[in-house]
Design a protein around this motif. Structure first.
Motif, short mmCIF file in Angstrom:
data_model
loop_
_atom_site.label_atom_id
_atom_site.label_comp_id
_atom_site.label_asym_id
_atom_site.label_seq_id
_atom_site.Cartn_x
_atom_site.Cartn_y
_atom_site.Cartn_z
N LYS A 82 31.24 43.57 38.03
CA LYS A 82 31.11 44.84 37.30
C LYS A 82 31.96 44.78 36.03
O LYS A 82 32.90 43.99 35.92
CB LYS A 82 31.58 46.00 38.17
N PRO A 83 31.65 45.62 35.04
CA PRO A 83 32.48 45.66 33.82
C PRO A 83 33.92 46.05 34.14
O PRO A 83 34.17 46.91 34.98
CB PRO A 83 31.79 46.73 32.96
N LEU A 84 34.85 45.40 33.45
CA LEU A 84 36.27 45.69 33.61
C LEU A 84 36.90 45.80 32.22
O LEU A 84 36.80 44.88 31.41
CB LEU A 84 36.95 44.57 34.41
N CYS A 123 43.24 44.01 39.54
CA CYS A 123 41.92 44.59 39.28
C CYS A 123 40.84 43.51 39.20
O CYS A 123 39.73 43.69 39.69
CB CYS A 123 41.98 45.41 37.99
N LYS A 124 41.17 42.37 38.59
CA LYS A 124 40.20 41.26 38.55
C LYS A 124 39.82 40.82 39.96
O LYS A 124 38.64 40.60 40.27
CB LYS A 124 40.80 40.07 37.79
N ALA A 125 40.84 40.66 40.82
CA ALA A 125 40.58 40.22 42.18
C ALA A 125 39.76 41.26 42.94
O ALA A 125 38.82 40.92 43.68
CB ALA A 125 41.89 39.95 42.91
N ALA A 126 40.09 42.53 42.77
CA ALA A 126 39.35 43.59 43.46
C ALA A 126 37.90 43.60 43.03
O ALA A 126 36.98 43.72 43.85
CB ALA A 126 40.02 44.94 43.17
N VAL A 161 38.87 50.14 35.15
CA VAL A 161 39.82 50.17 34.04
C VAL A 161 41.19 49.80 34.62
O VAL A 161 41.65 50.45 35.58
CB VAL A 161 39.90 51.55 33.37
N ALA A 162 41.81 48.78 34.07
CA ALA A 162 43.14 48.36 34.51
C ALA A 162 44.15 48.73 33.43
O ALA A 162 44.02 48.27 32.29
CB ALA A 162 43.17 46.87 34.77
N THR A 193 35.81 42.43 30.62
CA THR A 193 34.72 42.60 29.66
C THR A 193 35.29 42.94 28.28
O THR A 193 34.79 42.47 27.25
CB THR A 193 33.81 43.76 30.12
N LEU A 194 36.36 43.73 28.29
CA LEU A 194 36.97 44.20 27.04
C LEU A 194 38.46 44.40 27.24
O LEU A 194 38.88 44.92 28.28
CB LEU A 194 36.31 45.53 26.63
N GLY A 195 39.24 44.00 26.27
CA GLY A 195 40.67 44.30 26.27
C GLY A 195 40.97 45.26 25.13
O GLY A 195 40.64 44.98 23.98
N LEU A 196 41.56 46.40 25.45
CA LEU A 196 41.96 47.38 24.44
C LEU A 196 43.46 47.22 24.19
O LEU A 196 44.28 47.63 25.02
CB LEU A 196 41.64 48.80 24.91
N ILE A 197 43.81 46.62 23.07
CA ILE A 197 45.21 46.32 22.78
C ILE A 197 45.75 47.40 21.86
O ILE A 197 45.46 47.43 20.66
CB ILE A 197 45.34 44.92 22.15
N ASP A 198 46.53 48.29 22.46
CA ASP A 198 47.04 49.47 21.76
C ASP A 198 48.56 49.34 21.61
O ASP A 198 49.29 49.49 22.59
CB ASP A 198 46.69 50.72 22.56
N PRO A 199 49.05 49.06 20.41
CA PRO A 199 50.49 48.81 20.26
C PRO A 199 51.36 50.02 20.57
O PRO A 199 52.57 49.86 20.81
CB PRO A 199 50.62 48.41 18.78
#
Length: 467
Positions: free
Chosen positions: A154-156, A121-124, A110-111, A194-200
């Motif tokens: 892995k899922p990110l 996090c993507k690079a790691a 989770v980033a 894998t998923l972006g959680l866009i929380d305003p």
């Protein structure tokens, strides 16, 4: 989803020197106020047992990270926190994160943060999934080998807290390569979240200058992807789809997202900067970041970004307001936007209609209020700023100056530094800035107009002072 459109007359896929198809690759996106609380359920649904939560030291003390940790605890997810992400990461900071995750044997990530955290996090995730690879194996050529990514990752899950990079939607990770003092990166659809959680709700914690500089990144993502070389003019034509680059050139689907993002920037960025409690404006800019990310993540960017990398990498003593860092820093969005008037004056002759269209969009809010051109500052370029770019009677040769004037006025209204000179550069630095731009072929070759070293030198000189 692979989308193939018309071929140029008389050409077939076999033997073509330029591409004939484009591919849209986008992370899953979930948007909503408070949606961050679902992250623990998502990881539980994925079967994650050992999660790396990645952030930076400033954010680790703020509500967005606490909200994520609360959700992980509530759903029984075992996790470890890595909070040593560097704002504007380097190859060294990437490698420190890579070593941490290799030791941790994580099965999901989770980033929480801006582009620096998501890219780290993507690079790691990539190098932990490909533990025997050398660091430069996946780094973009000509600095690295630019190998295609063929290992499963892995899922990110990305939780963006700024409204600029759009990194939650893209397969790109950018860093400073300290040995050469230039920015480069890794670009592969395989590393996108894998998923972006866009929380305003997270945007309410951003200081005004962070909002402004993040918004300038959205602005240039949209402008550059919309004016990029068309995908069917990009060469070489890939012999295998795995080698088709993430940045493919402007295309009909990216165009839609870029234009929509630009309209939101025109309407909401100034409001978002000036009023931290304007949830409508900040929410819309959070969405605009993702929209522009979908656009440029598949079309690419060009000269503003290519030239920005040495501007950031060669920084001397400049420290931007509202950034709590212990090192000199030119924020990415600022480094990108300072060259935009010069760049779009240069590129406009190749696609003047698109340049005029974007100028009209950026000026439309003022036109709605029926304001007229006004003399706001001493002579600049064509001698004035345009309050709103009424392009109805514009001539094709004026496309570049009209967009440049519109951009200058936009930046002037937001108190942006007066060009590269204001952040510590002089004409003596131009050769080094040009040298730092030359390796950025992945993006500079997507400019609609080819450029020589002399052209780049002229563009940096024209960007020394904006107003």
């Amino acid at each position: 989803m692979l989308i193939s459109t018309f071929l140029a007359p008389g050409f077939a896929p076999s033997g073509k020197t330029t591409d004939y198809a484009f591919e849209m690759a986008v992370s899953n996106i979930r948007y909503g106020a408070g949606v961050t609380k679902e992250v623990g359920m998502d990881l539980k649904n994925m079967g994650a047992k050992n999660v790396c939560l990645m952030t930076d030291k400033n954010l680790s003390q703020l509500p967005p990270v606490q909200m994520v940790m609360d959700s992980l605890v509530k759903n029984g997810i075992n996790f470890k926190v890595y909070d040593n992400v560097r704002v504007e990461p380097t190859d060294r900071s990437f490698m420190e994160a890579i070593e941490f995750v290799k030791r941790g044997a994580f099965d999901a990530y989770v980033a929480v943060g801006g582009g620096s955290t998501m890219d780290t996090c993507k690079a790691a995730n990539l190098y932990a999934s490909s533990p025997h690879s050398d660091f430069l194996d996946y780094v973009n050529a000509p600095i690295g080998k630019g190998k295609p990514v063929s290992v499963p990752l892995k899922p990110l899950i990305a939780v963006p807290t700024t409204s600029g990079t759009g990194s939650e939607t893209t397969g790109v990770a950018i860093f400073d390569y300290e040995h050469l003092k230039v920015k480069t990166g890794i670009a592969s659809r395989a590393i996108k979240p894998t998923l972006g959680l866009i929380d305003p709700m997270h945007t309410l914690h951003m200081p005004d200058q962070v909002v402004a500089n993040s918004g300038f990144d959205v602005l240039c993502h949209a402008l550059e992807s919309y004016t990029a070389l068309p995908y069917h003019m990009r060469s070489p034509c890939p012999s295998n789809p795995i080698t088709r680059p993430a940045y493919q050139g402007s295309n009909p689907i990216s165009d839609i997202w870029a234009v929509h993002a630009l309209r939101i920037v025109a309407k909401y960025l100034k409001r978002a900067v000036r009023n931290p409690d304007d949830l409508e404006a900040r929410s819309n800019m959070h969405l605009a970041s993702a929209f522009a990310g979908i656009g440029f993540g598949n079309a690419g960017v060009h000269l503003c970004h290519g030239m920005s990398y040495p501007i950031s990498g060669l920084v001397k003593t400049y420290k931007a307001k509202d950034y709590n860092v212990d090192h000199p820093l030119v924020p990415h969005g600022l480094s990108v936007v300072l060259t935009s008037p010069a760049v779009f004056t240069f590129t406009a002759q190749m696609s003047p209609e698109r340049h005029l269209e974007t100028a009209e969009i950026l000026g439309r809010e003022k036109l709605k209020r029926k304001r007229h051109y006004a003399l706001l500052a001493p002579a600049v370029g064509r001698g004035y700023f345009r309050e709103g770019a009424d392009t109805r009677t514009a001539r094709i040769p004026d496309a570049g100056p009209i967009l440049a004037d519109t951009l200058r006025k936009f930046l002037f209204d937001l108190d942006v530094d007066d060009g590269l000179a204001a952040i510590g550069y002089s004409r003596a630095d131009i050769p080094a800035l040009v040298k730092g731009t030359l390796p950025q072929e992945r993006v500079t070759k997507l400019a609609p107009r080819p450029q020589s070293e002399e052209d780049l030198s002229d563009l940096f000189e024209a960007s020394m002072k904006l107003y």
